[in-house]
Enzyme design. Structure first.
Site, PDB file in Angstrom:
ATOM      1  N   ASP A 188       0.789  -1.006  -0.033  1.00  0.00           N
ATOM      2  CA  ASP A 188       0.019   0.091   0.086  1.00  0.00           C
ATOM      3  C   ASP A 188       0.803   1.075   0.185  1.00  0.00           C
ATOM      4  O   ASP A 188       1.215   1.712   1.007  1.00  0.00           O
ATOM      5  CB  ASP A 188      -0.839  -0.009   1.311  1.00  0.00           C
ATOM      6  N   GLU A 197      -1.712  -1.668  -4.819  1.00  0.00           N
ATOM      7  CA  GLU A 197      -2.969  -0.968  -5.543  1.00  0.00           C
ATOM      8  C   GLU A 197      -2.616   0.070  -6.602  1.00  0.00           C
ATOM      9  O   GLU A 197      -1.700   0.541  -6.571  1.00  0.00           O
ATOM     10  CB  GLU A 197      -3.684  -0.040  -4.414  1.00  0.00           C
ATOM     11  N   ASP A 227      -2.198   0.974   7.429  1.00  0.00           N
ATOM     12  CA  ASP A 227      -1.486   0.854   6.059  1.00  0.00           C
ATOM     13  C   ASP A 227      -0.921  -0.435   5.782  1.00  0.00           C
ATOM     14  O   ASP A 227      -1.152  -0.989   4.662  1.00  0.00           O
ATOM     15  CB  ASP A 227      -0.123   1.933   5.886  1.00  0.00           C
TER      16      ASP A 227
END
Length: 157
Positions: free
Chosen positions: A7, A67, A139
């Site tokens: 992330d 992502e 996170d």
């Protein structure tokens, strides 16, 4: 197969490592790589690269998943995210890892059942899917969600 979920963020990049054996997933490790907001950009990006290189060396994942970038309302925030993502992808590529990319909504849907899930819902579901783990922060929870989604969405190779 060991999968590294990522992330990316300039201030705190989350990472999570899972092992996928058939349909079964298990937690290996998770954490966050943080940078000092007052540090020069080059130093912050180097810290992300070096920190992730250490994670990769320690856990020897077969592949990584991150992502996809999304556009913020603030162009400066989008640019900083893109730079952090570049450092993370460069560290993965330098280690010879393939990086699968998944949209945030797809990750949320794969983990929670809805693409509009809040961060707290994602973290709660990660704890259900990987019982008994200590998550290093939001996170890291998001990174574990990316790894879990990748285990379900990507071919096993």
């Amino acid at each position: 197969m060991i999968i590294l979920g990522l992330d990316p963020s300039l201030s705190s990049t989350g990472w999570g490592v899972i092992v996928c054996e058939g349909a079964r997933i298990s937690h290996i490790a998770n954490g966050q790589i943080t940078t000092r907001a007052a540090a020069p950009m080059a130093e912050r990006l180097a810290a992300l690269y070096t920190g992730l290189a250490e994670v990769i060396a320690q856990h020897a994942p077969a592949r990584a998943a991150a992502e996809e970038i999304f556009v913020n309302k603030n162009p400066q925030s989008t640019l900083k995210l893109a730079q952090a993502r570049g450092a993370v992808l460069a560290a993965s590529g330098a280690a010879g890892l393939t990086v699968n990319e998944h949209a945030a909504r797809l990750v949320k849907k794969a983990v929670t059942g809805t693409g509009a899930a809040e961060k707290a819902q994602v973290a709660a579901m990660v704890k259900v899917l990987l019982p008994g783990i200590a998550i290093a922060g939001s996170d890291a929870a998001d990174a574990l969600a990316v790894a879990i989604a990748d285990a379900h969405l990507s071919p096993r190779s």
